[in-house]
Each structure stands twice: as structure tokens, then as C-alpha cells.
Design a protein around this motif. Sequence first.
Motif, PDB file in Angstrom:
ATOM      1  N   THR A   1       1.188  -1.552   0.200  1.00 12.18           N
ATOM      2  CA  THR A   1       0.357  -0.052  -0.191  1.00 12.18           C
ATOM      3  C   THR A   1       1.065   1.102  -0.080  1.00 12.18           C
ATOM      4  O   THR A   1       2.080   1.251  -0.001  1.00 12.18           O
ATOM      5  N   GLY A   2      -0.028   2.454  -0.340  1.00  4.30           N
ATOM      6  CA  GLY A   2       1.085   3.603   0.252  1.00  4.30           C
ATOM      7  C   GLY A   2       2.378   3.673  -1.365  1.00  4.30           C
ATOM      8  O   GLY A   2       2.945   4.255  -1.070  1.00  4.30           O
TER       9      GLY A   2
ATOM     10  N   GLU B   1       3.137   4.111  -5.870  1.00  7.95           N
ATOM     11  CA  GLU B   1       2.313   5.158  -6.295  1.00  7.95           C
ATOM     12  C   GLU B   1       2.588   3.536  -8.236  1.00  7.95           C
ATOM     13  O   GLU B   1       3.814   3.393  -8.525  1.00  7.95           O
TER      14      GLU B   1
ATOM     15  N   ARG C   1      -3.145   3.423 -13.644  1.00 12.12           N
ATOM     16  CA  ARG C   1      -2.360   3.662 -12.321  1.00 12.12           C
ATOM     17  C   ARG C   1      -3.437   2.615 -11.093  1.00 12.12           C
ATOM     18  O   ARG C   1      -4.208   3.004 -11.516  1.00 12.12           O
TER      19      ARG C   1
ATOM     20  N   THR D   1      -2.877   2.812  -5.996  1.00  7.87           N
ATOM     21  CA  THR D   1      -1.906   2.654  -5.249  1.00  7.87           C
ATOM     22  C   THR D   1      -1.651   1.941  -4.052  1.00  7.87           C
ATOM     23  O   THR D   1      -0.931   1.597  -3.488  1.00  7.87           O
TER      24      THR D   1
ATOM     25  N   ASP E   1      -7.361   0.575  -4.914  1.00  5.89           N
ATOM     26  CA  ASP E   1      -6.255   1.849  -3.643  1.00  5.89           C
ATOM     27  C   ASP E   1      -6.497   1.971  -2.048  1.00  5.89           C
ATOM     28  O   ASP E   1      -6.810   0.025  -1.647  1.00  5.89           O
ATOM     29  N   GLU E   2      -6.068   2.999  -1.501  1.00  5.76           N
ATOM     30  CA  GLU E   2      -6.467   2.470  -0.224  1.00  5.76           C
ATOM     31  C   GLU E   2      -7.381   2.348   0.592  1.00  5.76           C
ATOM     32  O   GLU E   2      -7.494   1.557   1.387  1.00  5.76           O
TER      33      GLU E   2
ATOM     34  N   GLY F   1       4.853   6.367  -0.883  1.00  8.49           N
ATOM     35  CA  GLY F   1       5.279   6.848  -2.151  1.00  8.49           C
ATOM     36  C   GLY F   1       6.026   6.155  -3.008  1.00  8.49           C
ATOM     37  O   GLY F   1       6.255   6.821  -4.057  1.00  8.49           O
TER      38      GLY F   1
ATOM     39  N   HIS G   1       7.560   4.255  -5.809  1.00 11.37           N
ATOM     40  CA  HIS G   1       6.816   3.390  -7.733  1.00 11.37           C
ATOM     41  C   HIS G   1       7.035   2.288  -7.684  1.00 11.37           C
ATOM     42  O   HIS G   1       8.026   1.533  -8.060  1.00 11.37           O
TER      43      HIS G   1
END
Length: 524
Positions: free
Chosen positions: A10-11, A13, A23, A25, A39-40, A58, A60
Motif C-alpha cells: 500500500t501507499g 504509486e 494506475r 495505489t 487503492d487505499e 510513495g 513507485h
Amino acid sequence: MTTAPDLVLTGAEVRTLDPARPRATAVAVRDGLIAAVGDERDVSDWRGPGTEVVDLDGAHLVPGLVDAHSHPVWGLDMAAGADLSGVTGLAALRAALAGAERVDGWVIGFGLDHNAFEGRPVDRALVEDVLGGAPAFLRLYDGHSALATGAALTAAGVTGARAFEQRSRIVCDADGRPTGHLIEHAAMQLVERVMPRLSHAARRRRLVELLAAMAATGLTGAHVMDAGDAELVGAVAEETVLPLRLRFAPWCMPGVDEAGLAELVAAQGRGGRHWTVGGVKFFMDGTVEGGTAWLEHADCHGQGTAAFWPDPDAYAAAVRHLHAAGVRTATHAIGDAAVRHVLDVVAGLGAGAAGRHRIEHIETAPDDLLPRFAELGVAASMQPPHTAYTRADGTDEWSRRLGTARARHAWRLRDLRDAGATVALGSDWPRDPDDARAGLSTARAPRGAASARAGLTALEALEGCTTHAARAAGETRTAGRITPGYRADLTALGLDPLTTPPDELTEAPVRLTVTGGHVVHRDK
């Protein structure tokens, strides 16, 4: 999700390279496969009591990077002894050999650049006086040639020229004296058989260390262009998790008979956790610097007009046999004549050959060959770091041998992509460092003879180590993207590989490497 995942990242890009969802997360992993991409807000629903949750803060996250041409097992012996890759001239070579550690009385070295001889012929007379009579075997960086001293030749019983089934040569002077320059595998093997070799325990230890180091650069897999050592790899894979997924392609050499071809067919699919045999490797030529690249016109020394297979039609027959048995092939072809012959052979296989065959290296190729890769579905497997052995001013051995016109056709990564070809990227370790980040960087900014041409875009370079590598291996339905059901092979970088300048990308922190759902590297 009916069953909780083993791992949730998690967290991040996330660049999935999946057009349906480019895309995200967060990613969930279960039983070695990607279970979900989201996503989160999805994470709390995914996690269970046994789920490991890693906050990438954060970083990648991209599909696991794959080296599409490497020799991590065979290379244990190829990279043994003194590292001579930093030697730039004859004086430096002599100094390095004078101080080199002896291994059972021998001096063994690797990574020696042809340019270190400063334009002189490769000859043992240039170095023997600093060795005190010790036998020495020095591999040149191309992996297709070596320099052996007189004592080493004597130990191997080499006293003059010999004939080989494959295109190999013991170079001799006008008096028939072996100069020590051994060109291609059959010639080198004469000395390799009698020189010291790493013990099984040492090779096992070095393999584990090497694969861990490769994973630390973000690699999750490698297309291994040799048979490796099934006993060694199998034993390690049973004892621990291989940090890289290894796909072996054993060699098919000139002189192979029906029994040999049947053995190659039978080997397909053998393997264990994180390793398998998948494909067969051929050589259509050697190297430019060694004078054994198969060229349509001779090089500046009048060499390079013959194929590695003395009978190129025998190569075609072997490829046809393997293709009919459903076996994928990869063929080393550096010179323009070699590339053309392989493409012609694949064309003769018919429409069913598309996507099943590949060519390795392609160091020089004229314009008319480029569109044929896409037309025939032949993957181009290329190694951008090799460009560093050349010079932009054309004074290096590779450029001098080819001449200006052919040197302008060096490593046409950009042109092949523009022509619609699949372009998979690799290092050819131990010829070049196995750092995936360096490969991505050099693909975008080729060096030396290739520096006048544009490189790949950042996305294309990333695809070369992910989606295009998967295509080259016939794994488009299982690998190369971050999408549910695909392998959980993942790389997390501290910098965005699509926006970071090439020179900075080489230093990008590797935050996490996951192979088959196992965390095999974690930045501490």
C-alpha cells in the motif's frame, strides 16, 4: 475477496502497464499471484489476520523487472578470478597480472576489453614476462574469446591449429605458433577443461549471493541463455526461495544429431520453484571484435564472412525440427548476414512461427531488415550496456572493424521499436553489470557508437524489462503487468522510472523486490 491475501502493498504509486487500469495505489498478493489491484480504501477489506501489510510510503511500484539475456549460473565460472574490466591499456593490464592472486598456481581473469591491447593483435607475448611462468587464462569481455599463455596451452596440449565442428579458431602466427588468442567456445574449452574450477560449495554460495544482489537492483527474473547447472539450481531452489525466476535455454550447437535434438525437446518444462527450462539457444555468429560476427561484407581485417554453423542450412533444419516440436528458439546474431539468415529461416516456418522465436544482440543491421521483425513476429533481444564498449569517435575495436557505414547502424533500439518490433532488454551478465537500473538508463541514452541515435523513451525502456520481456518468452498471459491473476513479481523503486533522468535512475533506491509473492529484497 474470499480468502485473505498473504501480502498487501500500500501507499504506492503503481504503474501497472495494464491498459484496463494503468494506475493504482495498492496491490494484494495471494499464493504467488496478484489477487487484487486497487487503492487505499480497499486495503482494510483485503487484509486478514495473517496478511503482511507493507507501506511503500510513495515508492513507485512496477511489474517485476526481468533481464532478458543473462548467464547467472554459467557466469559463475566466466566471472571467476581477477576482474579486468577496469583495465584500459596494456601497461595497466601487465600491472594487474603481475599482482594478480594465483588460483592453484594459475592466473585467471575476466572482463578484459579488446581495446586494452591498444590496437595490437591479442598475443600472449605481450604479458607472459610479468607472470613468472604461471599459466594464465584471461577471458575477454565478449565471452567469445580468451588469451591463454604458453604454460596454459601446454597444460591443455595445444600446440597448433585445429579443426572444429563449430566456427572456432586457435589463432597462430605465420610460423604456426599459437598466439594464445582463442576464439569461440570450442577453442576456449580446450584450456577450460584443465584449469582450476570453483568447488560445488563455492559455486552454490556465489549463486545465492549473486541472485540476491541481482534482486537488490530490482530484478525479479532472468532469461538464462544457457543450460546452467540443473543440479545446482534445483538443490538451491529446494533449500530456499530463488530470488529470481530463471528461465533456461540450453544450447544447440553445430553437429547436433537427432538424439541431441530429442534431448533438447525432452528438457522443455523441467524445473522447480522459480526455475524452468523454456526454449533453446543457437549461435549464428560470434563477435565483431573477434572477427567472427557473420557480415554481408568482410570487416577491415578481411574477416567475418562465415557463419558459426559451417553449414547454415543445418541450423535451419534444427530450428525447423524444434519449431515443429513446439520449442521456442533464441539465436545469437550480431552481424547483418547472421540477422538476415535467422529472419529468412523464421519466414520459412510459416505463419505459426509468429511470437515464438527471437534474435539476441543485433549489433548492426541495415534498414531493410528492421520491418521484418514485426512482420514475422520475431522478438529483438538487445543489451544496451554493450554500447559502452564502443566510442562515439569510432576509435574502438568494434567500430574500426565494421567501418563507418555499418557502425552507424549500431544497436538500433529506437528504429526497431519504431518498426513495431518487440524489444526485450538484458545485460548479458557477466559481460555487463547485472544492475537493472543501469539497463533502463542506457536504453534511454545509448553510449559510444550508438550515442548519435535516439534511445528508447522511459516507458519503452520499462516495457523492455517487463511487457516486452514477457512477449519474448511467450508469457504475455502470466507476466509483465500488475493485474489480477498474473505472477506476483513486483519492483518498488524510490524514484519514478518514467520521469527520472537516465543518469539519476541508475542510483534509484530499490525499496522492495517481490518474486512469486516472496519479498526477496527489502531496503533497510
